[in-house]
Design an enzyme around this catalytic site. Structure first.
Site, PDB file in Angstrom:
ATOM      1  N   GLU A  29       3.556  11.986 -52.574  1.00  0.00           N
ATOM      2  CA  GLU A  29       3.598  11.718 -54.012  1.00  0.00           C
ATOM      3  C   GLU A  29       2.721  12.720 -54.757  1.00  0.00           C
ATOM      4  O   GLU A  29       1.525  12.810 -54.496  1.00  0.00           O
ATOM      5  CB  GLU A  29       3.102  10.287 -54.266  1.00  0.00           C
ATOM      6  CG  GLU A  29       4.047   9.257 -53.648  1.00  0.00           C
ATOM      7  CD  GLU A  29       3.392   7.891 -53.440  1.00  0.00           C
ATOM      8  OE1 GLU A  29       2.252   7.691 -53.902  1.00  0.00           O
ATOM      9  OE2 GLU A  29       4.022   7.038 -52.797  1.00  0.00           O
ATOM     10  N   GLU A  71       6.559   4.701 -50.149  1.00  0.00           N
ATOM     11  CA  GLU A  71       5.964   5.182 -48.900  1.00  0.00           C
ATOM     12  C   GLU A  71       6.882   4.953 -47.711  1.00  0.00           C
ATOM     13  O   GLU A  71       6.978   5.799 -46.823  1.00  0.00           O
ATOM     14  CB  GLU A  71       4.611   4.494 -48.654  1.00  0.00           C
ATOM     15  CG  GLU A  71       3.495   4.949 -49.580  1.00  0.00           C
ATOM     16  CD  GLU A  71       3.554   4.310 -50.958  1.00  0.00           C
ATOM     17  OE1 GLU A  71       4.362   3.374 -51.161  1.00  0.00           O
ATOM     18  OE2 GLU A  71       2.805   4.754 -51.853  1.00  0.00           O
ATOM     19  N   PHE A  94      -3.829   7.287 -50.857  1.00  0.00           N
ATOM     20  CA  PHE A  94      -4.846   6.344 -50.375  1.00  0.00           C
ATOM     21  C   PHE A  94      -4.346   5.690 -49.085  1.00  0.00           C
ATOM     22  O   PHE A  94      -3.211   5.214 -49.039  1.00  0.00           O
ATOM     23  CB  PHE A  94      -5.117   5.266 -51.420  1.00  0.00           C
ATOM     24  CG  PHE A  94      -5.838   5.785 -52.638  1.00  0.00           C
ATOM     25  CD1 PHE A  94      -7.222   5.711 -52.727  1.00  0.00           C
ATOM     26  CD2 PHE A  94      -5.134   6.353 -53.701  1.00  0.00           C
ATOM     27  CE1 PHE A  94      -7.887   6.185 -53.849  1.00  0.00           C
ATOM     28  CE2 PHE A  94      -5.786   6.838 -54.812  1.00  0.00           C
ATOM     29  CZ  PHE A  94      -7.179   6.758 -54.898  1.00  0.00           C
ATOM     30  N   ASP A  96      -4.966   2.966 -48.014  1.00  0.00           N
ATOM     31  CA  ASP A  96      -4.678   1.556 -48.297  1.00  0.00           C
ATOM     32  C   ASP A  96      -3.171   1.318 -48.489  1.00  0.00           C
ATOM     33  O   ASP A  96      -2.693   0.200 -48.325  1.00  0.00           O
ATOM     34  CB  ASP A  96      -5.427   1.131 -49.562  1.00  0.00           C
ATOM     35  CG  ASP A  96      -6.881   1.588 -49.539  1.00  0.00           C
ATOM     36  OD1 ASP A  96      -7.768   0.745 -49.378  1.00  0.00           O
ATOM     37  OD2 ASP A  96      -7.113   2.820 -49.662  1.00  0.00           O
ATOM     38  N   PHE A  97      -2.430   2.378 -48.837  1.00  0.00           N
ATOM     39  CA  PHE A  97      -0.987   2.221 -49.081  1.00  0.00           C
ATOM     40  C   PHE A  97      -0.186   2.123 -47.784  1.00  0.00           C
ATOM     41  O   PHE A  97       1.029   1.997 -47.798  1.00  0.00           O
ATOM     42  CB  PHE A  97      -0.443   3.381 -49.929  1.00  0.00           C
ATOM     43  CG  PHE A  97      -1.124   3.539 -51.259  1.00  0.00           C
ATOM     44  CD1 PHE A  97      -1.918   2.524 -51.803  1.00  0.00           C
ATOM     45  CD2 PHE A  97      -0.983   4.715 -51.995  1.00  0.00           C
ATOM     46  CE1 PHE A  97      -2.559   2.686 -53.025  1.00  0.00           C
ATOM     47  CE2 PHE A  97      -1.610   4.868 -53.219  1.00  0.00           C
ATOM     48  CZ  PHE A  97      -2.401   3.858 -53.738  1.00  0.00           C
ATOM     49  N   HIS A 140      -8.343   0.397 -52.846  1.00  0.00           N
ATOM     50  CA  HIS A 140      -8.364   1.864 -52.739  1.00  0.00           C
ATOM     51  C   HIS A 140      -9.637   2.368 -52.059  1.00  0.00           C
ATOM     52  O   HIS A 140     -10.040   3.507 -52.279  1.00  0.00           O
ATOM     53  CB  HIS A 140      -8.256   2.496 -54.139  1.00  0.00           C
ATOM     54  CG  HIS A 140      -7.019   2.163 -54.884  1.00  0.00           C
ATOM     55  ND1 HIS A 140      -6.851   0.967 -55.546  1.00  0.00           N
ATOM     56  CD2 HIS A 140      -5.860   2.857 -55.052  1.00  0.00           C
ATOM     57  CE1 HIS A 140      -5.657   0.942 -56.113  1.00  0.00           C
ATOM     58  NE2 HIS A 140      -5.022   2.066 -55.823  1.00  0.00           N
TER      59      HIS A 140
END
Lengths: 342, 373
Positions: A29, A71, A94, A96-97, A140
């Protein structure tokens, strides 16, 4: 050779490998800076932190792909591209994604070599930033390397400095297995001398940033710097420490950890990931099992509490390991007295 | 102020050193020392080195603590005679430190010279070119696996009154990693190319180990370009070579395995530090570095012996000085035996394969005296 930031070192690693090998592509991204977007500026940013800046301009839209914000699709596409001959470097932004695409990593990329009887190769790199200290709040700020370390079939890399980042990322791109490459988000502006040429640092070989006689400290990523700060202070107080940067959690250089614990007899582990089932727990089990007789004191872990990362900066500081906490843990193992059983 | 008080300050080992760590005192406070006695071990980012007392006296004070990192020139100890009062010494330390910190602010802009990478007939070579003077310039040629850092303790000392150029041979340090056939003729042609590129007609070659064989080859193939030869433990004068070193240097890939290999280089094994091993590992990780070393080893030390015999070259050389460490474990000092009479041979006791590092003062003195003729 010149001073380069963590950000520049990572950019240079990708740039050199893209020049060397036309199969290396970048996707994620905003990695191309929006490819112009509505502003009309091509290669405007180079990702949210500027790490891929300039790659779109040099290598063009066929090798630097801005993806939709989905993702599962682009990490899956990257895994498929790797299995069919490209060498993608996909950026998850991140870490976290990862929740959105874990199946593609855990059940697909990590399993290809095994499920296809060793006949498939998956030279995929997934880059992501991790860690707290940036006031980025609970969704995040996580340090999810134990999650990846848990999955057989993945290699997991945590660079601790710009020099380390460049050599380890080039190694990751040349590796034929899926590699998770985790960049601490507070480190992008850290600088040190980094060679201009390409070089590789092998996986599974820990780096000793210092050697001492009294206590072994194992630390990961940004924690290596904090461990060295603590060791500097402790040295002035007459306590000498070995600091181990394992560089990779999978594979893990067990021998170096066990050798150093055998030498010092005391172990402190600094791990900023959530404490249950993290690297500190993993290494504690290893040492308890393999080096129990060498220990002169209980193993100490410098770890956060089992809570989400707080947003409030005072709480975030309280949550994270720091040099003072590491210093206190080292002193605690030094001061440990064995009491005779009654 | 008492004239007998002598400050012991952090030495500057080489151009790039800006600070050093007092690794350990070798003399207790109150002990009497002679000039030249080892006072302390100083650890730099490159090497640990013994610091010799500049004068005789009593070590009255250890100002720096073991493990302390200090700027070059900072006070680490005080030497004086036994009669000097403690009050005088305290006053001296206070004044020195006040003046030093005032001076440090002025010197902050004093950055060490940086090597540059230049194009030499299509090849990139890392070069450190310093000093000015009327005489022919000096070119420093390092050995197998070395780089310009091997001249850390010599470059500035030799460059006080003439131009002195150190460079990384192809395959080494910050130079390009293409070593062609890896032969002495190849490296010698690069030396001549470097002289051409820098506009130097004739140079003194100060060369170490395999670099010594490169210098001898240059004296053979391009005699008009060589003013003199100062050869430190040169290759090419006998068949023997320590292949455990050569093979270990190529294959060792971590500090733990590399440190014993590097220990062959020196008489005093304590000189080989973790940092030195780390520098070598960083070089070896560069793309092409290990392949280059393999190619050089194959071209020059096939079958565990030195390929080229350069003794005949010594019959027709310009003025030549040979310096060898008596305890060299890489190339035996017996290779210095039976050289032609015109050649000056100096064998240094308690010295290994790196006399320019291990006995830098002696080597600098002998080479300077030799060049002055």
């Amino acid at each position: 050779m010149s001073k380069k930031s963590f950000r520049q070192a990572i950019n240079e690693a990708m740039r050199l490998e893209m020049r060397r090998d036309p199969r290396v592509i970048i996707m994620g991204e905003d990695v191309a800076g929006g490819q112009g977007g509505s502003s009309g500026v091509v290669d405007a940013w180079g990702g949210v932190l500027g790490v891929t800046k300039g790659l779109y301009t040099e290598f063009g839209p066929e090798r630097v792909l801005d993806t939709p914000i989905t993702e599962a699709s682009y990490i899956g596409a990257a895994a498929g591209a790797a299995a069919t001959g490209l060498r993608p470097v996909a950026e998850l932004m991140f870490v976290d994604f990862v929740g959105c695409c874990l199946d593609q990593i855990m059940n697909q990329a990590a399993k290809f070599r095994y499920m296809f009887g060793g006949k498939a190769r998956t030279p995929l790199v997934i880059r992501a930033m991790f860690g707290a200290g940036f006031n980025a709040a609970a969704q995040h700020s996580q340090a999810l390397y134990p999650l990846f370390t848990h999955i057989p079939g993945l290699k997991v890399v945590i660079p601790s400095s710009p020099y380390e980042a460049k050599g380890l990322l080039i190694e990751a791109i040349r590796d034929d297995d899926p590699v998770i490459f985790l960049e601490h988000k507070v480190m992008y502006d850290d600088e040190e001398e980094v060679p201009d040429e390409a070089y590789t640092i092998p996986f599974g070989e820990a780096n000793l940033t210092r050697e001492g006689d009294d206590v072994t400290i194992v630390a990961f990523g940004r924690m290596v710097k904090l461990a060295n700060e603590a060791a500097d202070k402790l040295e002035r107080q007459g306590i000498s420490c070995t600091v181990i940067d394992p560089r990779t959690t999978s594979p893990l250089d067990r021998d170096t950890i066990l050798d150093c614990v055998a030498d010092t007899g005391r172990l402190v582990i600094v791990d900023e990931s959530s404490p249950r089932c993290n690297m500190a727990a993993d290494i504690s089990a290893l040492v308890a099992e393999e080096a129990f007789d060498a220990l002169k004191a209980p193993i100490r872990r410098v770890i956060p509490p089992h809570t989400p990362v707080p947003f409030a900066s005072v709480l975030e500081s309280l949550y994270l390991p720091d040099a003072a906490k590491i210093e206190a843990a080292v002193k605690a193992v030094m001061n440990h007295k064995v009491t005779e059983a009654a | 102020m008492n004239a007998s008080i002598i400050p012991i300050t952090m030495p500057k080992f080489g151009l790039a050193m800006t600070e050093g760590k007092l690794a350990g005192w070798m003399v207790r406070p109150g002990a009497t020392v002679r000039a030249g006695d080892d006072l302390a071990d100083i650890e730099t980012s490159k090497i640990t080195n013994a610091y010799e007392s500049p004068a005789a006296g009593v070590l009255r004070r250890q100002v720096a603590q073991e493990g302390e990192m200090l700027a070059v020139g900072a006070l680490i100890g005080v030497l004086a005679d036994a009669d000097t009062s403690d009050a005088d010494i305290d006053a001296f330390i206070t004044q020195f430190n006040a003046e030093f910190s005032a001076g440090a602010a002025e010197d902050a802009s004093d950055t060490p010279p940086e090597p540059s990478v230049i194009d030499v007939k299509g090849r990139s070579l890392r070069v450190l070119d310093i000093g000015h003077g009327d005489g022919d310039p000096v070119v420093l040629i390092h050995g197998f696996g070395g780089d310009i850092g091997n001249w850390l303790f010599n470059h500035a000392a030799l460059a006080s009154d003439r131009r002195v150029i150190a460079f990384d041979l192809p395959g080494h340090g910050g130079s390009g990693k293409d070593v062609g056939p890896g032969s002495l003729e190849f490296f010698s042609s690069v030396v001549v190319d470097l002289l051409d590129t820098l506009g130097i007609g004739r140079a003194h070659l100060v060369a170490h180990s395999l670099g010594g064989a490169v210098a001898l080859t240059t004296a053979k193939t391009a005699p008009s370009r060589v003013a003199s030869l100062a050869l430190l433990a040169p290759a090419g004068l006998g068949p023997d070579i320590n292949m455990a070193f050569i093979d270990g240097f190529i294959t060792a890939d971590r500090q733990k395995t590399l440190i014993p290999v590097l220990s062959y280089l020196v008489h005093d094994k304590g000189l080989i530090g973790r940092k030195m091993a780390d520098d070598v590992l960083r070089y070896k990780r560069l793309d092409g570095a290990v392949d280059a070393l393999r190619q050089i080893a194959a071209a020059n030390f096939a079958d565990g012996r030195q390929t080229d015999n350069l003794r005949p070259v010594l019959e027709h050389v310009p003025p030549t000085l040979v310096i060898w460490g008596k305890d060299d474990e890489i190339l035996p000092s017996s290779h210095a035996a039976d050289l032609p009479d015109a050649i000056t041979v100096e064998i240094l006791p308690d010295t290994g394969h790196m006399p320019q590092m291990e006995r830098s003062d002696a080597v600098n003195g002998k080479v300077r005296a030799f060049l002055a003729h």
